[in-house]
Design a protein around this motif. Structure first.
Motif, PDB file in Angstrom:
ATOM      1  N   LEU A 390       0.830  -1.199   0.000  1.00  0.00           N
ATOM      2  CA  LEU A 390       0.000   0.000   0.000  1.00  0.00           C
ATOM      3  C   LEU A 390       0.869   1.255   0.000  1.00  0.00           C
ATOM      4  N   PRO A 391       0.448   2.291  -0.721  1.00  0.00           N
ATOM      5  CA  PRO A 391       1.315   3.461  -0.934  1.00  0.00           C
ATOM      6  C   PRO A 391       1.285   4.469   0.208  1.00  0.00           C
ATOM      7  N   GLY A 392       1.666   4.038   1.398  1.00  0.00           N
ATOM      8  CA  GLY A 392       1.637   4.938   2.545  1.00  0.00           C
ATOM      9  C   GLY A 392       2.603   6.098   2.423  1.00  0.00           C
ATOM     10  N   LEU A 393       3.834   5.831   1.960  1.00  0.00           N
ATOM     11  CA  LEU A 393       4.811   6.901   1.805  1.00  0.00           C
ATOM     12  C   LEU A 393       4.385   7.905   0.737  1.00  0.00           C
ATOM     13  N   ALA A 394       3.798   7.409  -0.345  1.00  0.00           N
ATOM     14  CA  ALA A 394       3.344   8.319  -1.398  1.00  0.00           C
ATOM     15  C   ALA A 394       2.253   9.245  -0.884  1.00  0.00           C
ATOM     16  N   VAL A 395       1.317   8.700  -0.082  1.00  0.00           N
ATOM     17  CA  VAL A 395       0.275   9.537   0.499  1.00  0.00           C
ATOM     18  C   VAL A 395       0.884  10.597   1.404  1.00  0.00           C
ATOM     19  N   TYR A 396       1.835  10.196   2.246  1.00  0.00           N
ATOM     20  CA  TYR A 396       2.442  11.155   3.169  1.00  0.00           C
ATOM     21  C   TYR A 396       3.250  12.204   2.413  1.00  0.00           C
ATOM     22  N   ARG A 397       3.989  11.802   1.387  1.00  0.00           N
ATOM     23  CA  ARG A 397       4.752  12.776   0.607  1.00  0.00           C
ATOM     24  C   ARG A 397       3.822  13.786  -0.069  1.00  0.00           C
ATOM     25  N   GLY A 398       2.684  13.288  -0.574  1.00  0.00           N
ATOM     26  CA  GLY A 398       1.732  14.190  -1.193  1.00  0.00           C
ATOM     27  C   GLY A 398       1.163  15.199  -0.205  1.00  0.00           C
ATOM     28  N   LEU A 399       0.819  14.725   0.990  1.00  0.00           N
ATOM     29  CA  LEU A 399       0.292  15.625   2.008  1.00  0.00           C
ATOM     30  C   LEU A 399       1.352  16.618   2.467  1.00  0.00           C
ATOM     31  N   MET A 402       1.611  19.316  -0.134  1.00  0.00           N
ATOM     32  CA  MET A 402       0.474  20.233  -0.127  1.00  0.00           C
ATOM     33  C   MET A 402       0.535  21.209   1.044  1.00  0.00           C
ATOM     34  N   THR A 403       0.940  20.718   2.216  1.00  0.00           N
ATOM     35  CA  THR A 403       1.029  21.611   3.366  1.00  0.00           C
ATOM     36  C   THR A 403       2.180  22.598   3.240  1.00  0.00           C
ATOM     37  N   ASN A 404       3.113  22.361   2.321  1.00  0.00           N
ATOM     38  CA  ASN A 404       4.216  23.284   2.077  1.00  0.00           C
ATOM     39  C   ASN A 404       4.027  24.046   0.760  1.00  0.00           C
ATOM     40  N   ASP A 405       2.779  24.182   0.359  1.00  0.00           N
ATOM     41  CA  ASP A 405       2.395  25.007  -0.798  1.00  0.00           C
ATOM     42  C   ASP A 405       3.005  24.516  -2.105  1.00  0.00           C
ATOM     43  N   ASP A 406       3.221  23.226  -2.213  1.00  0.00           N
ATOM     44  CA  ASP A 406       3.697  22.639  -3.474  1.00  0.00           C
ATOM     45  C   ASP A 406       2.575  21.758  -4.017  1.00  0.00           C
ATOM     46  N   ALA A 407       1.571  22.422  -4.577  1.00  0.00           N
ATOM     47  CA  ALA A 407       0.373  21.700  -5.003  1.00  0.00           C
ATOM     48  C   ALA A 407       0.669  20.729  -6.138  1.00  0.00           C
ATOM     49  N   VAL A 408       1.582  21.104  -7.035  1.00  0.00           N
ATOM     50  CA  VAL A 408       1.878  20.234  -8.171  1.00  0.00           C
ATOM     51  C   VAL A 408       2.479  18.919  -7.693  1.00  0.00           C
ATOM     52  N   MET A 409       3.491  19.009  -6.821  1.00  0.00           N
ATOM     53  CA  MET A 409       4.097  17.784  -6.295  1.00  0.00           C
ATOM     54  C   MET A 409       3.100  16.991  -5.465  1.00  0.00           C
ATOM     55  N   GLY A 410       2.282  17.701  -4.681  1.00  0.00           N
ATOM     56  CA  GLY A 410       1.298  17.001  -3.865  1.00  0.00           C
ATOM     57  C   GLY A 410       0.303  16.219  -4.698  1.00  0.00           C
ATOM     58  N   LEU A 411      -0.238  16.861  -5.729  1.00  0.00           N
ATOM     59  CA  LEU A 411      -1.189  16.164  -6.589  1.00  0.00           C
ATOM     60  C   LEU A 411      -0.524  15.031  -7.350  1.00  0.00           C
ATOM     61  N   SER A 412       0.747  15.215  -7.718  1.00  0.00           N
ATOM     62  CA  SER A 412       1.463  14.155  -8.412  1.00  0.00           C
ATOM     63  C   SER A 412       1.626  12.926  -7.524  1.00  0.00           C
ATOM     64  N   GLU A 413       2.004  13.148  -6.264  1.00  0.00           N
ATOM     65  CA  GLU A 413       2.177  12.018  -5.350  1.00  0.00           C
ATOM     66  C   GLU A 413       0.845  11.343  -5.031  1.00  0.00           C
ATOM     67  N   MET A 414      -0.209  12.119  -4.830  1.00  0.00           N
ATOM     68  CA  MET A 414      -1.503  11.529  -4.536  1.00  0.00           C
ATOM     69  C   MET A 414      -2.031  10.757  -5.737  1.00  0.00           C
ATOM     70  N   SER A 415      -1.775  11.273  -6.944  1.00  0.00           N
ATOM     71  CA  SER A 415      -2.172  10.538  -8.146  1.00  0.00           C
ATOM     72  C   SER A 415      -1.398   9.234  -8.268  1.00  0.00           C
ATOM     73  N   ALA A 416      -0.107   9.286  -7.915  1.00  0.00           N
ATOM     74  CA  ALA A 416       0.696   8.061  -7.946  1.00  0.00           C
ATOM     75  C   ALA A 416       0.179   7.043  -6.943  1.00  0.00           C
ATOM     76  N   ALA A 417      -0.252   7.520  -5.761  1.00  0.00           N
ATOM     77  CA  ALA A 417      -0.808   6.607  -4.764  1.00  0.00           C
ATOM     78  C   ALA A 417      -2.101   5.964  -5.266  1.00  0.00           C
TER      79      ALA A 417
END
Length: 452
Positions: A390-399, A402-417
């Motif tokens: 399960l992609p736990g690290l990908a979810v955490y990296r995405g979050l 996002m909390t550090n105002d990097d929406a592109v990277m956040g959405l990319s990681e959440m999409s990967a998860a």
């Protein structure tokens, strides 16, 4: 995913026609109602345990046919099961419905119900005896005390922490966090708090210890990666969701149930996102800024340790879900084989997405083959086996992004998860299809050749 049946019996490429098979063995409404009630209750247990809609439908039809009702139609949504028993052109059909208003991960109950279906199909149980057996199964307590399940969740979190590269201190903190998460969610569940808010609390508890550990690492002369603690907690929270089940329903054509399950997954995952986000903001507000996260890799040098961690995580997950003792070994073996395949493919072929799908196919194939021989439901082996992936690290990296105002990277990681979850589900379904073909075509040929 409980019993492998031909999907053509539950899916139609053209409008269904009136059944033309054998007539029912009886037409009395009372006798028919007894069989239909049994089938509904069996379907309720299977659906609440996370079984795919196509497999629940196939098991219900198996049961009704075994007790003299070969002409039945089954309609399943995420919260209701409807069965219509045809009695011929001269009599109206008998219709019945049951609402499924609970979800319970009790794999021992699932295995016991699967055995009732097998015995009914073999003619070893009458309808009345099957009712009595089902009453005993559904009213029996869990096979293990509740504290055993809590310790199993804790062991799973510690195993995941080791799997993602954590040392003993990270594993210990993840273990304690999982205990707090499980006991807190149990208290909140008693109060009737909706699952979304329970996931918010779980996500907060999973992340806050990572920030605390990172804050004290310099005074204590420690070197830790807080993401490993958080990822272990996130995977524990994700493991109880039905993302794989929703994708299975979508792949096999049960779109209504797939949409309902996927919506529930999105809401509960959103709860985790909110909880983790609140914890990260809280940590930042008190002056603890967590470091940037690096993408995790599966190196061949660490693969043996990771395989052991995956086996332990899968086994502990099955124990936390009250699996039978003999099923624990199969679950652990599935976790080890699945992660071994993932590690080898991701290193040799490159790309974690395809490696995840291929590893899940191995797990699904193993579950499909072993289920018939050892009478262990494939759901137990498949869900436990893919838990370490399960992609736990990908979810955490995405979050974190996002909390550090990097929406592109956040959405990319959440999409990967999300893509990883879809790959795991597709792999399991394909592996089970291969197992079915193996049992029905290749295995009989091999036995014939060996006998000759």
């Amino acid at each position: 995913m409980v019993r492998q049946k031909d999907p053509s019996t539950v899916q139609f490429a053209a409008p269904a026609q009136y059944p033309t098979g054998p007539a029912p063995a009886f037409t009395g409404e009372a006798a028919i109602a007894e069989v239909l009630d049994l089938a509904l209750r069996v379907g309720e247990v299977l659906l609440s345990s996370g079984a795919a809609t196509a497999d629940v439908t196939a098991d219900i039809l198996t049961l009704t046919s075994a007790y003299g009702l070969p002409r039945c139609e089954v309609d399943i949504t995420y919260t209701a099961i409807t069965i219509s028993a045809h009695r011929g052109l001269s009599s109206p059909p008998v219709n019945t419905m049951r609402v499924v208003n609970y979800r319970s991960l009790d794999y021992t109950r699932l295995a016991d119900v699967d055995r009732v279906i097998c015995d009914a199909e073999a003619g070893a149980l009458s309808a009345r005896e099957a009712h009595q057996a089902l009453d005993k199964i559904t009213t029996a307590p869990h096979p293990y005390p509740r504290w055993v399940s809590t310790l199993a969740w804790a062991g799973m979190a510690a195993s995941i922490a080791v799997l993602v590269g954590g040392e003993w201190l990270v594993a210990l903190v993840a273990l304690l966090s999982a205990v707090v998460i499980d006991r807190t969610r149990r208290v909140l569940n008693r109060t009737g708090l909706p699952g979304f808010f329970q996931q918010v609390v779980g996500g907060f508890i999973a992340t806050l210890p990572a920030a605390l550990l990172y804050a004290v690492q310099d005074p204590l002369h420690l070197t830790v990666r807080p993401s490993q603690v958080a990822a272990a907690g996130v995977i524990v929270l994700l493991s109880g969701l039905s993302l794989v089940g929703s994708m299975q329903d979508a792949i096999t054509g049960a779109m209504v149930t797939a949409a309902a399950r996927f919506t529930e997954v999105l809401m509960l995952t959103a709860g985790i996102i909110v909880g983790v986000g609140l914890a990260l903001k809280f940590a930042s507000g008190v002056g603890v800024d967590l470091p940037p996260l690096l993408a995790s890799t599966t190196s061949l040098s660490r693969l043996p340790v990771q395989v052991l961690g995956a086996a332990a995580a899968a086994g502990f997950f099955a124990l936390a879900c009250y699996a039978e003792r003999r099923a624990l070994a199969f679950a652990a073996a599935a976790g080890a084989v699945g992660f071994l395949a993932f590690g080898l493919l991701s290193n040799l072929a490159g790309g974690t997405l395809m490696a995840s799908g291929a590893a899940a196919a191995f797990v699904g194939f193993a579950g499909g083959v072993l289920s018939r021989r050892y009478r262990v439901p494939p759901l137990v082996i498949a869900v436990s086996g893919i838990t370490p992936l399960l992609p736990g690290l990908a979810v955490y990296r995405g979050l974190y992004a996002m909390t550090n105002d990097d929406a592109v990277m956040g959405l990319s990681e959440m999409s990967a998860a999300l893509a990883t979850g879809a790959a795991l589900a597709a792999g399991v379904v394909f592996g089970e299809w291969l197992a079915k073909r193996f049992r029905t075509t290749l295995a009989p040929r091999l036995r014939t050749r060996s006998a000759a």
